[in-house]
Write a protein that holds these residues in place. Structure first.
Motif, PDB file in Angstrom:
ATOM      1  N   MET A   1      25.261  25.230  52.992  1.00 43.44           N
ATOM      2  CA  MET A   1      26.663  25.568  53.001  1.00 43.44           C
ATOM      3  C   MET A   1      27.226  25.725  51.594  1.00 43.44           C
ATOM      4  O   MET A   1      28.032  26.609  51.363  1.00 43.44           O
ATOM      5  CB  MET A   1      27.461  24.483  53.717  1.00 43.44           C
ATOM      6  N   LEU A   2      26.820  24.848  50.676  1.00 41.13           N
ATOM      7  CA  LEU A   2      27.318  24.927  49.314  1.00 41.13           C
ATOM      8  C   LEU A   2      27.006  26.280  48.699  1.00 41.13           C
ATOM      9  O   LEU A   2      27.874  26.913  48.096  1.00 41.13           O
ATOM     10  CB  LEU A   2      26.718  23.806  48.449  1.00 41.13           C
ATOM     11  N   ASN A   3      25.776  26.747  48.920  1.00 41.53           N
ATOM     12  CA  ASN A   3      25.393  28.029  48.336  1.00 41.53           C
ATOM     13  C   ASN A   3      26.237  29.177  48.880  1.00 41.53           C
ATOM     14  O   ASN A   3      26.704  30.034  48.133  1.00 41.53           O
ATOM     15  CB  ASN A   3      23.900  28.297  48.558  1.00 41.53           C
ATOM     16  N   GLU A   4      26.479  29.192  50.175  1.00 42.19           N
ATOM     17  CA  GLU A   4      27.287  30.259  50.791  1.00 42.19           C
ATOM     18  C   GLU A   4      28.738  30.176  50.329  1.00 42.19           C
ATOM     19  O   GLU A   4      29.379  31.198  50.074  1.00 42.19           O
ATOM     20  CB  GLU A   4      27.205  30.154  52.312  1.00 42.19           C
ATOM     21  N   ASN A   5      29.263  28.953  50.222  1.00 40.97           N
ATOM     22  CA  ASN A   5      30.658  28.788  49.803  1.00 40.97           C
ATOM     23  C   ASN A   5      30.871  29.227  48.363  1.00 40.97           C
ATOM     24  O   ASN A   5      31.879  29.858  48.040  1.00 40.97           O
ATOM     25  CB  ASN A   5      31.097  27.344  49.997  1.00 40.97           C
ATOM     26  N   ILE A   6      29.940  28.878  47.474  1.00 33.86           N
ATOM     27  CA  ILE A   6      30.065  29.319  46.079  1.00 33.86           C
ATOM     28  C   ILE A   6      30.083  30.840  46.016  1.00 33.86           C
ATOM     29  O   ILE A   6      30.927  31.442  45.353  1.00 33.86           O
ATOM     30  CB  ILE A   6      28.914  28.747  45.208  1.00 33.86           C
ATOM     31  N   LYS A   7      29.166  31.462  46.739  1.00 35.63           N
ATOM     32  CA  LYS A   7      29.073  32.931  46.720  1.00 35.63           C
ATOM     33  C   LYS A   7      30.338  33.571  47.298  1.00 35.63           C
ATOM     34  O   LYS A   7      30.906  34.501  46.716  1.00 35.63           O
ATOM     35  CB  LYS A   7      27.840  33.374  47.515  1.00 35.63           C
ATOM     36  N   THR A   8      30.805  33.069  48.435  1.00 33.46           N
ATOM     37  CA  THR A   8      31.988  33.648  49.099  1.00 33.46           C
ATOM     38  C   THR A   8      33.238  33.497  48.236  1.00 33.46           C
ATOM     39  O   THR A   8      33.993  34.456  48.059  1.00 33.46           O
ATOM     40  CB  THR A   8      32.208  32.976  50.467  1.00 33.46           C
ATOM     41  N   ILE A   9      33.439  32.304  47.681  1.00 32.96           N
ATOM     42  CA  ILE A   9      34.641  32.081  46.867  1.00 32.96           C
ATOM     43  C   ILE A   9      34.557  32.889  45.577  1.00 32.96           C
ATOM     44  O   ILE A   9      35.550  33.465  45.122  1.00 32.96           O
ATOM     45  CB  ILE A   9      34.835  30.576  46.591  1.00 32.96           C
ATOM     46  N   ARG A  10      33.372  32.958  44.977  1.00 32.38           N
ATOM     47  CA  ARG A  10      33.190  33.754  43.755  1.00 32.38           C
ATOM     48  C   ARG A  10      33.555  35.210  44.006  1.00 32.38           C
ATOM     49  O   ARG A  10      34.301  35.824  43.234  1.00 32.38           O
ATOM     50  CB  ARG A  10      31.738  33.661  43.260  1.00 32.38           C
ATOM     51  N   LYS A  11      33.064  35.760  45.117  1.00 33.36           N
ATOM     52  CA  LYS A  11      33.365  37.168  45.445  1.00 33.36           C
ATOM     53  C   LYS A  11      34.844  37.365  45.751  1.00 33.36           C
ATOM     54  O   LYS A  11      35.431  38.386  45.377  1.00 33.36           O
ATOM     55  CB  LYS A  11      32.508  37.634  46.616  1.00 33.36           C
ATOM     56  N   SER A  12      35.460  36.396  46.453  1.00 31.39           N
ATOM     57  CA  SER A  12      36.888  36.548  46.779  1.00 31.39           C
ATOM     58  C   SER A  12      37.753  36.498  45.525  1.00 31.39           C
ATOM     59  O   SER A  12      38.835  37.065  45.494  1.00 31.39           O
ATOM     60  CB  SER A  12      37.337  35.483  47.774  1.00 31.39           C
ATOM     61  N   LYS A  13      37.264  35.826  44.479  1.00 33.32           N
ATOM     62  CA  LYS A  13      37.987  35.792  43.195  1.00 33.32           C
ATOM     63  C   LYS A  13      37.678  37.018  42.341  1.00 33.32           C
ATOM     64  O   LYS A  13      38.237  37.190  41.266  1.00 33.32           O
ATOM     65  CB  LYS A  13      37.622  34.533  42.398  1.00 33.32           C
ATOM     66  N   GLY A  14      36.737  37.847  42.797  1.00 34.29           N
ATOM     67  CA  GLY A  14      36.407  39.067  42.070  1.00 34.29           C
ATOM     68  C   GLY A  14      35.514  38.824  40.863  1.00 34.29           C
ATOM     69  O   GLY A  14      35.525  39.610  39.919  1.00 34.29           O
ATOM     70  N   LEU A  15      34.762  37.757  40.896  1.00 27.11           N
ATOM     71  CA  LEU A  15      33.879  37.428  39.774  1.00 27.11           C
ATOM     72  C   LEU A  15      32.441  37.829  40.082  1.00 27.11           C
ATOM     73  O   LEU A  15      31.979  37.669  41.211  1.00 27.11           O
ATOM     74  CB  LEU A  15      33.910  35.920  39.491  1.00 27.11           C
ATOM     75  N   SER A  16      31.746  38.309  39.078  1.00 31.65           N
ATOM     76  CA  SER A  16      30.312  38.568  39.231  1.00 31.65           C
ATOM     77  C   SER A  16      29.568  37.278  38.884  1.00 31.65           C
ATOM     78  O   SER A  16      30.148  36.329  38.355  1.00 31.65           O
ATOM     79  CB  SER A  16      29.881  39.699  38.292  1.00 31.65           C
ATOM     80  N   GLN A  17      28.277  37.246  39.181  1.00 35.48           N
ATOM     81  CA  GLN A  17      27.478  36.076  38.814  1.00 35.48           C
ATOM     82  C   GLN A  17      27.502  35.876  37.296  1.00 35.48           C
ATOM     83  O   GLN A  17      27.590  34.753  36.817  1.00 35.48           O
ATOM     84  CB  GLN A  17      26.034  36.239  39.308  1.00 35.48           C
ATOM     85  N   GLU A  18      27.434  36.970  36.563  1.00 32.00           N
ATOM     86  CA  GLU A  18      27.439  36.909  35.098  1.00 32.00           C
ATOM     87  C   GLU A  18      28.753  36.313  34.579  1.00 32.00           C
ATOM     88  O   GLU A  18      28.749  35.461  33.670  1.00 32.00           O
ATOM     89  CB  GLU A  18      27.219  38.311  34.524  1.00 32.00           C
ATOM     90  N   GLU A  19      29.884  36.751  35.147  1.00 25.77           N
ATOM     91  CA  GLU A  19      31.186  36.247  34.706  1.00 25.77           C
ATOM     92  C   GLU A  19      31.336  34.758  35.004  1.00 25.77           C
ATOM     93  O   GLU A  19      31.827  33.994  34.171  1.00 25.77           O
ATOM     94  CB  GLU A  19      32.316  37.034  35.376  1.00 25.77           C
ATOM     95  N   LEU A  20      30.900  34.348  36.188  1.00 30.03           N
ATOM     96  CA  LEU A  20      30.963  32.931  36.539  1.00 30.03           C
ATOM     97  C   LEU A  20      30.052  32.116  35.620  1.00 30.03           C
ATOM     98  O   LEU A  20      30.435  31.035  35.155  1.00 30.03           O
ATOM     99  CB  LEU A  20      30.573  32.714  38.005  1.00 30.03           C
ATOM    100  N   ALA A  21      28.883  32.646  35.329  1.00 33.82           N
ATOM    101  CA  ALA A  21      27.947  31.956  34.444  1.00 33.82           C
ATOM    102  C   ALA A  21      28.557  31.765  33.049  1.00 33.82           C
ATOM    103  O   ALA A  21      28.422  30.694  32.449  1.00 33.82           O
ATOM    104  CB  ALA A  21      26.636  32.739  34.358  1.00 33.82           C
ATOM    105  N   LEU A  22      29.234  32.785  32.533  1.00 35.24           N
ATOM    106  CA  LEU A  22      29.878  32.666  31.223  1.00 35.24           C
ATOM    107  C   LEU A  22      30.953  31.574  31.222  1.00 35.24           C
ATOM    108  O   LEU A  22      31.073  30.810  30.266  1.00 35.24           O
ATOM    109  CB  LEU A  22      30.486  34.002  30.806  1.00 35.24           C
ATOM    110  N   LYS A  23      31.730  31.516  32.291  1.00 38.61           N
ATOM    111  CA  LYS A  23      32.796  30.515  32.363  1.00 38.61           C
ATOM    112  C   LYS A  23      32.243  29.099  32.483  1.00 38.61           C
ATOM    113  O   LYS A  23      32.889  28.144  32.065  1.00 38.61           O
ATOM    114  CB  LYS A  23      33.726  30.825  33.545  1.00 38.61           C
TER     115      LYS A  23
END
Length: 169
Positions: free
Chosen positions: A1-23
């Motif tokens: 569940m954690l993995n799906e929630n991180i992905k879903t919330i990240r996408k809803s915020k309009g962030l790419s994996q790279e952008e989230l990684a930088l932050k």
């Protein structure tokens, strides 16, 4: 569940994996591993993820998060299209009302001209020795005098308004 929630919330915020990684000061592959369920962030990192994604830790660890439809561009564009259609209708109704107002104004001015021509200033032959007759005669003369000087300009303006507010074919 954690993995799906991180992905879903990240996408809803309009962030790419790279952008989230930088932050979060991690590499993109770390984000990918979390989202695929190959690894999990430690407690401190979980708090950092929560702050960056502006979601409580309980939401990240809780049930599956469903993407909201309000963030969907298609839904937003459809709502904007409906609003634009409503505004266009209001503008058309307003333009039609103004157009008919100018037409009515033209007709009223012409009608008053015809009435004044037909009655031919009868007050000029009245006996002004009585106060009521004098007041009434002065009022009629003032109206006629003002109307004859102002109405032609108003008629020209009203005719121009009729042409400016007509619907283009």
């Amino acid at each position: 569940m954690l993995n799906e929630n991180i992905k879903t919330i990240r996408k809803s915020k309009g962030l790419s994996q790279e952008e989230l990684a930088l932050k979060l000061n991690v590499v993109r592959q770390t984000i990918s591993k979390w989202e695929q369920g190959f690894s999990v962030p430690d407690a401190d990192m979980l708090i950092s993820i929560s702050e960056v994604l502006e979601a409580p830790v309980s939401t990240l660890l809780g049930e599956t998060v469903v993407e909201t439809q309000t963030d969907d561009w298609r839904v937003i564009s459809e709502k904007l299209e409906v609003i634009n259609l409503q505004l266009a209708r209001r503008k058309a109704v307003r333009q039609t009302a103004i157009h008919w107002f100018f037409i009515l104004l033209c007709m009223v001015i012409v009608a008053i001209f015809l009435v004044l021509k037909k009655v031919n200033s009868p007050y000029l032959g009245w006996d002004y020795s009585q106060p009521e007759t004098t007041v009434m005669g002065v009022l009629l003369h003032a109206f006629e005098w003002s109307f004859i000087r102002i109405a032609p300009l108003a008629l020209v303006g009203a005719v121009a308004g009729v042409f400016w507010t007509r619907k283009k074919a």
